[in-house]
Scaffold this motif. Structure first.
Motif, PDB file in Angstrom:
ATOM      1  N   LEU A  58       0.069 -49.375  38.717  1.00  0.00           N
ATOM      2  CA  LEU A  58      -0.237 -49.688  40.157  1.00  0.00           C
ATOM      3  C   LEU A  58      -0.724 -51.230  39.847  1.00  0.00           C
ATOM      4  O   LEU A  58      -1.465 -51.743  39.045  1.00  0.00           O
ATOM      5  N   CYS A  86      -2.995 -43.811  34.739  1.00  0.00           N
ATOM      6  CA  CYS A  86      -2.834 -45.020  35.587  1.00  0.00           C
ATOM      7  C   CYS A  86      -3.005 -46.443  34.785  1.00  0.00           C
ATOM      8  O   CYS A  86      -4.334 -46.384  34.469  1.00  0.00           O
ATOM      9  N   LEU A 129      -0.682 -49.698  50.782  1.00  0.00           N
ATOM     10  CA  LEU A 129      -0.116 -49.375  49.461  1.00  0.00           C
ATOM     11  C   LEU A 129       1.380 -48.963  49.507  1.00  0.00           C
ATOM     12  O   LEU A 129       2.115 -48.327  50.425  1.00  0.00           O
ATOM     13  N   LEU A 142      -0.420 -40.968  43.538  1.00  0.00           N
ATOM     14  CA  LEU A 142      -1.219 -42.149  43.991  1.00  0.00           C
ATOM     15  C   LEU A 142      -1.731 -41.766  45.334  1.00  0.00           C
ATOM     16  O   LEU A 142      -3.062 -42.252  45.609  1.00  0.00           O
TER      17      LEU A 142
END
Length: 402
Positions: A58, A86, A129, A142
């Motif tokens: 991310l 992540c 996002l 996510l």
């Protein structure tokens, strides 16, 4: 005594008729012995190791000059539960979008200006996002993480507002509102970082009560025994029913022929199931023999009903295989029970494969629920009655060919 001798001779003739299917029986033996054990070990390897998931990356970006992305990269990278799946990186927006297009990052989180201050003061600023369209699994993960974070944030904000309401009602001397806001937010941040201490980890196996290899081995053994009905078609049609019709004309009832067929099927199914139970798990041989005999009788009744209801080898195979496959699916013999939808999981207690598996597991030291005994007893009695009625109709009717 005459009736007993008649039944013995009829059973011997029936078994002789069944022995003509020796090659089909040999193939069924191989399936019942080899495939359940192999499938059980394969399922254990798959479910224990899991799938190959490399995690997500991310990228966090914010307006120029904002240091929040770097702080989040450092702060969240030290949180072990998040770091397991992540990776957090701080990038400029242009570089982050370019990395997303090249597949180097999974998603880009765009923070608005003054994000931290907005959260602290309850403004809850909107976030963006941006995810890759060709990676739906990672995007779904996510999304779930974002929803979980949003729920945590909402709960914490409710606590912040409750503290501020108490402060407004009776402000302590020497304590400013800004100091209260900072202190309570820091307190909730501390709770968030230490949230792992609030939960107790419990290991849940994919197959619940039984070990994975045993669960699948017993489930598949029961499935093959239930779907073996086409092997026994010659006992419920063709010349054999014409022979039974002649006996009927001579004053003999149909019950002897019906249950002599069951008496011939049960030993064959027993010889298929007993070695499979011996190889599948531990247990006293006598207990395993008793369980295999119970399973053989139940499966023999099921096969008999399928043969009589279908009237042909093809129809019998379709009926028995379809019923056994549906029962296997409901029992968690295809998809593990913990992964089944809740409504399907609630129906697993109605599956004959579940009853047979629990009966076999009971001989190996596991608990057999009352529902399994009830299902086997009531199901067996119902199938015995249906089998007797269908057999009499077939013998008294004009149907004499398979």
């Amino acid at each position: 005594m005459k009736g007993l001798r008649y039944f013995e001779k009829l059973t011997a003739l029936t078994m002789g008729k069944l022995c003509q299917q020796r090659w089909l029986l040999a193939g069924l033996v191989l399936l019942c012995l080899l495939l359940p054990l192999g499938a059980g070990r394969a399922a254990e390897a798959l479910l224990s190791r899991g799938v190959n998931f490399a995690g997500v990356t991310l990228a966090i970006t914010a307006p120029e000059g904002d240091s929040v992305p770097q702080l989040l990269e450092q702060f969240m990278g030290e949180m072990e539960d998040i770091a397991q799946y992540c990776d957090i990186v701080a990038l400029e927006e242009g570089a982050a979008l370019e990395a997303l297009s090249r597949g180097k990052v999974t998603a880009v989180l765009v923070l608005p200006e003054r994000f931290i201050q907005g959260v602290m003061w309850g403004e809850n600023p909107d976030l963006r996002l941006i995810v890759a369209g060709d990676r739906p699994l990672e995007s779904l993960l996510l999304l779930w993480v974002g929803q979980s974070a949003s729920d945590i944030l909402s709960a914490f904000q409710g606590g912040v507002y409750a503290v501020l309401d108490l402060y407004q009602a009776a402000p302590p001397p020497g304590l400013t509102r800004d100091q209260v806001v900072v202190d309570i937010n820091l307190r909730y941040i501390s709770l968030a970082t230490g949230r792992a201490d609030m939960f107790q980890t419990e290991l849940v196996t994919a197959t619940q009560a039984l070990p994975i290899p045993l669960h699948y081995a017993l489930s598949l053994a029961a499935f093959f025994a239930l779907s073996a009905a086409p092997v026994f078609v010659p006992l419920y049609g063709g010349d054999w029913l014409r022979f039974q019709r002649r006996l009927r004309a001579a004053g003999r009832g149909t019950a002897g022929g019906c249950f002599s067929a069951l008496a011939a099927c049960a030993p064959v199914l027993f010889l298929l199931l007993f070695p499979a139970l011996l190889l599948a798990g531990e247990g006293h041989p006598l207990a395993l023999a008793g369980a295999a005999l119970g399973m053989a009788l139940f499966c023999g009744l099921f096969c008999g009903v399928c043969c009589l209801a279908a009237g042909s080898a093809g129809g019998c195979g379709l009926l028995s295989f379809g019923g056994a496959l549906l029962s296997l699916a409901l029992a968690g013999g295809i998809v593990p029970p913990v992964l089944l939808p809740a409504p399907v999981r609630r129906l697993s207690g109605l599956s004959p494969v579940t009853w047979l598996r629990q009966l076999a597991a009971g001989a190996m030291g596991y608990e057999v629920p009352l529902s399994a005994w009830a299902g086997l007893t009531l199901g067996g009695a119902g199938m015995a009655l249906a089998m007797a009625v269908l057999y009499r109709r077939r013998v008294d009717g004009e149907e004499g060919t398979p």
